[in-house]
Design a protein around this motif. Structure first.
Motif, mmCIF file in Angstrom:
data_model
loop_
_atom_site.group_PDB
_atom_site.id
_atom_site.type_symbol
_atom_site.label_atom_id
_atom_site.label_comp_id
_atom_site.label_asym_id
_atom_site.label_seq_id
_atom_site.Cartn_x
_atom_site.Cartn_y
_atom_site.Cartn_z
ATOM 1 N N PHE A 4 0.870 -1.176 0.000
ATOM 2 C CA PHE A 4 0.000 0.000 0.000
ATOM 3 C C PHE A 4 0.905 1.222 0.000
ATOM 4 N N ALA B 240 0.731 5.440 -0.487
ATOM 5 C CA ALA B 240 -0.183 6.591 -0.503
ATOM 6 C C ALA B 240 0.614 7.888 -0.491
ATOM 7 N N ASP B 241 0.068 8.872 -1.163
ATOM 8 C CA ASP B 241 0.710 10.188 -1.176
ATOM 9 C C ASP B 241 -0.261 11.308 -0.820
ATOM 10 N N LYS B 242 -1.447 10.921 -0.354
ATOM 11 C CA LYS B 242 -2.420 11.940 0.039
ATOM 12 C C LYS B 242 -2.979 11.594 1.414
ATOM 13 N N VAL C 236 -6.389 8.361 4.307
ATOM 14 C CA VAL C 236 -5.167 8.114 3.550
ATOM 15 C C VAL C 236 -5.580 7.557 2.192
ATOM 16 N N SER C 237 -5.182 8.236 1.115
ATOM 17 C CA SER C 237 -5.540 7.800 -0.240
ATOM 18 C C SER C 237 -4.286 7.385 -0.994
ATOM 19 N N GLY C 238 -4.373 6.211 -1.622
ATOM 20 C CA GLY C 238 -3.225 5.712 -2.365
ATOM 21 C C GLY C 238 -3.602 4.543 -3.236
ATOM 22 N N PRO D 103 -6.703 2.025 -6.887
ATOM 23 C CA PRO D 103 -6.792 3.067 -5.855
ATOM 24 C C PRO D 103 -7.631 2.620 -4.663
ATOM 25 N N THR E 264 -8.891 4.243 -0.646
ATOM 26 C CA THR E 264 -8.885 5.285 0.376
ATOM 27 C C THR E 264 -9.255 4.646 1.701
#
Length: 189
Positions: free
Chosen positions: A103, A105-107, A118-120, A130, A132
């Protein structure tokens, strides 16, 4: 006047230092991914994947961050040896070919200093989609044993397993939706 200027410079330096990203190394003894799937609408099957390693970066001032964790799919555990063996086989996770998931994530979404989402992207069986994760709990604290800051929480989402090619049992009526929960704590580096 000189002491006021010195204090102002020190305060500015302290603020600038806080605005930098902080890296946390995931503590595998306090991290795991769990899944739940409905079994013919009567009960819920559950399993656990250890988290092998990972890092989390958080910049509270900028409200940004990044996550990169490796999930040890080859060590999936349900407490039932026969089920574990089946899950590791080609009907499900084919762990001989795909022993880990990831996993990245960069958001990160914040409410104040707390991460709320956390979105990735989740990679399983060589497929990436994707995802979230919503925080159901997030906190940072000074660990009295490590003498360092530890941040972590519980994060969850629902995914469709068929997106990753985990189709076994769909023809029998097993659910496609899987509740995924990730528990993670990281130690400040």
């Amino acid at each position: 006047m000189k002491s006021f200027a010195t204090a102002a410079l020190l305060a500015a330096a302290a603020f600038a230092a806080q605005a930098e990203p902080v890296t946390y190394k995931v503590d595998p003894t306090h991290a795991a991914a769990f899944y739940e799937i409905a079994h013919f609408g009567t009960s819920t099957n559950r399993g656990r994947f250890p988290i092998k390693e990972g890092t989390v970066q958080i910049d509270r001032a900028a409200k940004t961050g990044a996550v990169d964790i490796t999930i040890d799919v080859a060590n999936v555990g349900t407490g039932v040896a026969a089920m574990d063996k089946h899950l590791k086989g080609p009907d499900f996770f084919d762990t001989e070919k795909h022993p880990t998931g990831r996993f990245v994530a960069d958001k990160l979404t914040f409410s104040g200093d707390k991460v709320t989402e956390v979105s990735g992207a989740l990679t399983l069986l060589g497929k990436t989609h994707p995802v979230t994760l919503k925080a159901s709990n997030f906190n940072c604290y000074q660990n009295p044993m490590l003498k360092r800051e530890v941040c972590g929480g519980d994060f969850e989402t629902t995914i469709k397993r068929s997106l990753w090619g985990v189709n076994y049992g769909l023809q029998y009526g097993f659910a496609d939706d899987i509740k995924l929960q990730i528990q993670v704590e990281g130690v400040r580096q």
